[in-house]
Write a protein that holds these residues in place. Structure first.
Motif, PDB file in Angstrom:
ATOM      1  N   SER A 108     -12.271  11.013  40.120  1.00  0.00           N
ATOM      2  CA  SER A 108     -10.849  10.752  39.879  1.00  0.00           C
ATOM      3  C   SER A 108     -10.266   9.769  40.890  1.00  0.00           C
ATOM      4  CB  SER A 108     -10.063  12.068  39.900  1.00  0.00           C
ATOM      5  OG  SER A 108     -10.300  12.802  38.716  1.00  0.00           O
ATOM      6  N   ILE A 109     -10.666   9.899  42.146  1.00  0.00           N
ATOM      7  CA  ILE A 109     -10.355   8.882  43.155  1.00  0.00           C
ATOM      8  C   ILE A 109     -11.692   8.403  43.699  1.00  0.00           C
ATOM      9  CG2 ILE A 109      -9.265   8.351  45.361  1.00  0.00           C
ATOM     10  CD1 ILE A 109      -7.222  10.495  44.857  1.00  0.00           C
ATOM     11  N   ASN A 110     -11.947   7.138  43.598  1.00  0.00           N
ATOM     12  CA  ASN A 110     -13.202   6.569  44.077  1.00  0.00           C
ATOM     13  C   ASN A 110     -13.390   6.946  45.555  1.00  0.00           C
ATOM     14  OD1 ASN A 110     -15.150   4.679  45.174  1.00  0.00           O
ATOM     15  ND2 ASN A 110     -14.888   3.474  43.314  1.00  0.00           N
ATOM     16  N   PRO A 111     -14.515   7.552  45.921  1.00  0.00           N
ATOM     17  CA  PRO A 111     -14.732   7.931  47.321  1.00  0.00           C
ATOM     18  C   PRO A 111     -14.594   6.761  48.299  1.00  0.00           C
ATOM     19  CG  PRO A 111     -16.388   8.955  45.932  1.00  0.00           C
ATOM     20  CD  PRO A 111     -15.628   8.006  45.059  1.00  0.00           C
ATOM     21  N   ASP A 112     -14.874   5.547  47.836  1.00  0.00           N
ATOM     22  CA  ASP A 112     -14.710   4.382  48.714  1.00  0.00           C
ATOM     23  C   ASP A 112     -13.244   4.145  49.056  1.00  0.00           C
ATOM     24  OD1 ASP A 112     -17.418   3.877  48.908  1.00  0.00           O
ATOM     25  OD2 ASP A 112     -17.445   2.434  47.248  1.00  0.00           O
ATOM     26  N   ILE A 113     -12.347   4.502  48.135  1.00  0.00           N
ATOM     27  CA  ILE A 113     -10.917   4.398  48.424  1.00  0.00           C
ATOM     28  C   ILE A 113     -10.547   5.401  49.515  1.00  0.00           C
ATOM     29  CG2 ILE A 113      -8.587   4.697  47.496  1.00  0.00           C
ATOM     30  CD1 ILE A 113      -9.616   3.757  44.793  1.00  0.00           C
ATOM     31  N   GLU A 114     -11.046   6.618  49.371  1.00  0.00           N
ATOM     32  CA  GLU A 114     -10.782   7.639  50.395  1.00  0.00           C
ATOM     33  C   GLU A 114     -11.288   7.177  51.759  1.00  0.00           C
ATOM     34  OE1 GLU A 114     -12.571  11.222  48.845  1.00  0.00           O
ATOM     35  OE2 GLU A 114     -11.625  10.937  46.898  1.00  0.00           O
ATOM     36  N   ARG A 115     -12.517   6.656  51.797  1.00  0.00           N
ATOM     37  CA  ARG A 115     -13.090   6.195  53.068  1.00  0.00           C
ATOM     38  C   ARG A 115     -12.254   5.068  53.674  1.00  0.00           C
ATOM     39  NH1 ARG A 115     -17.963   6.532  49.734  1.00  0.00           N
ATOM     40  NH2 ARG A 115     -19.145   8.395  50.336  1.00  0.00           N
ATOM     41  N   ALA A 116     -11.815   4.141  52.850  1.00  0.00           N
ATOM     42  CA  ALA A 116     -11.046   2.993  53.349  1.00  0.00           C
ATOM     43  C   ALA A 116      -9.705   3.425  53.936  1.00  0.00           C
ATOM     44  CB  ALA A 116     -10.830   1.986  52.219  1.00  0.00           C
ATOM     45  N   MET A 117      -9.019   4.324  53.263  1.00  0.00           N
ATOM     46  CA  MET A 117      -7.735   4.814  53.771  1.00  0.00           C
ATOM     47  C   MET A 117      -7.918   5.558  55.086  1.00  0.00           C
ATOM     48  SD  MET A 117      -5.675   6.153  50.377  1.00  0.00           S
ATOM     49  CE  MET A 117      -7.026   7.214  49.832  1.00  0.00           C
ATOM     50  N   TYR A 118      -8.899   6.456  55.122  1.00  0.00           N
ATOM     51  CA  TYR A 118      -9.105   7.260  56.326  1.00  0.00           C
ATOM     52  C   TYR A 118      -9.553   6.406  57.513  1.00  0.00           C
ATOM     53  CZ  TYR A 118      -9.269  11.175  52.927  1.00  0.00           C
ATOM     54  OH  TYR A 118      -8.999  12.090  51.934  1.00  0.00           O
ATOM     55  N   LYS A 119     -10.383   5.412  57.235  1.00  0.00           N
ATOM     56  CA  LYS A 119     -10.855   4.535  58.308  1.00  0.00           C
ATOM     57  C   LYS A 119      -9.694   3.724  58.875  1.00  0.00           C
ATOM     58  CE  LYS A 119     -14.259   0.928  59.373  1.00  0.00           C
ATOM     59  NZ  LYS A 119     -15.347   0.075  58.836  1.00  0.00           N
ATOM     60  N   ARG A 120      -8.852   3.225  57.990  1.00  0.00           N
ATOM     61  CA  ARG A 120      -7.703   2.422  58.422  1.00  0.00           C
ATOM     62  C   ARG A 120      -6.770   3.209  59.332  1.00  0.00           C
ATOM     63  NH1 ARG A 120      -2.817   0.924  55.417  1.00  0.00           N
ATOM     64  NH2 ARG A 120      -2.981   2.957  54.411  1.00  0.00           N
ATOM     65  N   SER A 121      -6.629   4.508  59.091  1.00  0.00           N
ATOM     66  CA  SER A 121      -5.677   5.334  59.839  1.00  0.00           C
ATOM     67  C   SER A 121      -6.314   6.086  61.008  1.00  0.00           C
ATOM     68  CB  SER A 121      -5.044   6.355  58.894  1.00  0.00           C
ATOM     69  OG  SER A 121      -6.038   7.215  58.352  1.00  0.00           O
ATOM     70  N   ASN A 122      -7.613   5.815  61.264  1.00  0.00           N
ATOM     71  CA  ASN A 122      -8.339   6.535  62.323  1.00  0.00           C
ATOM     72  C   ASN A 122      -8.351   8.044  62.096  1.00  0.00           C
ATOM     73  OD1 ASN A 122      -9.076   4.245  63.916  1.00  0.00           O
ATOM     74  ND2 ASN A 122      -6.964   4.138  64.655  1.00  0.00           N
ATOM     75  N   THR A 123      -8.362   8.432  60.836  1.00  0.00           N
ATOM     76  CA  THR A 123      -8.482   9.838  60.469  1.00  0.00           C
ATOM     77  C   THR A 123      -9.899  10.319  60.767  1.00  0.00           C
ATOM     78  OG1 THR A 123      -6.764   9.739  58.766  1.00  0.00           O
ATOM     79  CG2 THR A 123      -8.486  11.395  58.456  1.00  0.00           C
ATOM     80  N   ILE A 124     -10.024  11.552  61.235  1.00  0.00           N
ATOM     81  CA  ILE A 124     -11.336  12.153  61.475  1.00  0.00           C
ATOM     82  C   ILE A 124     -11.934  12.533  60.124  1.00  0.00           C
ATOM     83  CG2 ILE A 124     -12.564  14.070  62.573  1.00  0.00           C
ATOM     84  CD1 ILE A 124     -10.253  14.111  64.640  1.00  0.00           C
ATOM     85  N   ILE A 125     -13.062  11.937  59.782  1.00  0.00           N
ATOM     86  CA  ILE A 125     -13.613  12.047  58.429  1.00  0.00           C
ATOM     87  C   ILE A 125     -14.759  13.058  58.361  1.00  0.00           C
ATOM     88  CG2 ILE A 125     -14.740  10.785  56.555  1.00  0.00           C
ATOM     89  CD1 ILE A 125     -13.407   8.237  57.618  1.00  0.00           C
TER      90      ILE A 125
END
Length: 264
Positions: free
Chosen positions: A215-232
């Motif tokens: 439903s949400i491409n995992p690459d989109i999730e990775r890109a958002m989290y990486k941009r915000s320095n979220t702990i993944i």
């Protein structure tokens, strides 16, 4: 009365300094991190709060006080208001958790002073001035994705024929049918409403990538989290990884709670 000697005056001064230091140290210790035992769960589009039952069970048996918000899904503003009401009722700091569209909601609502940390579960995470739809358009949807165009009332639905494979492939058909039947009516304007203040810029953030998400491409999730320095944390699961892998998702939330630093 005798005048204190220089030696005694020095002793008195040192004792006073030691007492002052002890008082300051005691204040510092008492004002350090307060344990975070409240968790507020925010659901996304094409769902309601009932999907959080398994995660609720995992967290409550660990001693957490869990609140499940029922989003009206009528607009970003209305959903933020519903979350704010839930946060204001907490008796202390809370970890605010959002799934999918709920990530956009907690990005705005997370500015509430009760919020100690944010957890994004296969979720959207826009910045100030950005919309959810902007991010959804940054990678092609999976063939299983069944999000339909808005109807004449502006409501977005998920194609029933694709719901199981596209939204929740790793749960049973019976549970998928229940999810479809219990979902709220999501108004498309929410996807197009920009964030005014992104809470992840000032609050610690944790993000779960659902590696089998259709439903949400995992690459989109990775890109958002990486941009915000979220702990993944990456967890093998569908878009509803919080249902299929509740223990793994609970572990991330508990980590966020344990690491949160909130002044008393």
């Amino acid at each position: 009365m005798k005048t204190p000697t220089l030696k005694n005056r020095i002793k008195i001064g040192l004792l006073s300094l030691a007492l002052t230091f002890a008082a300051v140290l005691g204040f510092t210790i008492s004002s350090q991190a307060q344990a975070v035992k409240n968790v507020v769960l925010v659901h996304g589009a094409f769902a309601d709060g009932s999907g959080y039952k398994a995660l609720y069970n995992e967290l409550t048996k660990k001693g957490y006080n869990v609140t499940v918000v029922q989003n009206p899904l009528s607009s970003l503003e209305d959903d933020v208001k519903a979350v704010t009401i839930a946060l204001d009722k907490q008796d202390g700091p809370a970890v605010l958790v959002g799934h999918s569209w709920g990530g956009t909601v907690i990005t705005e609502a997370g500015n509430n002073p009760k919020v100690a940390a944010l957890v994004y579960i296969a979720a959207l995470q826009p910045d100030k001035g950005e919309t959810s739809v902007q991010w959804l358009q940054t990678a092609p949807p999976a063939p299983e994705n069944g999000v339909l165009a808005p109807d004449d009332k502006g409501i977005v639905y998920y194609d029933k024929a694709k719901f199981h494979a596209g939204f929740c492939a790793d749960i049973s058909k019976e549970d998928a049918d229940f999810m479809y039947a219990s979902q709220g009516a999501f108004y498309a304007k929410g996807f197009g409403t920009p964030i005014t203040n992104a809470a992840w810029k000032t609050k610690p953030a944790y993000g779960i990538v659902a590696t089998e998400d259709k439903s949400i491409n995992p690459d989109i999730e990775r890109a958002m989290y990486k941009r915000s320095n979220t702990i993944i944390t990456e967890i093998k699961g569908s878009h509803v990884v919080f249902i299929s892998q509740p223990k793994a998702v609970a572990a991330v939330i508990i980590k966020a709670a344990e690491n949160a630093s909130v002044k008393k």
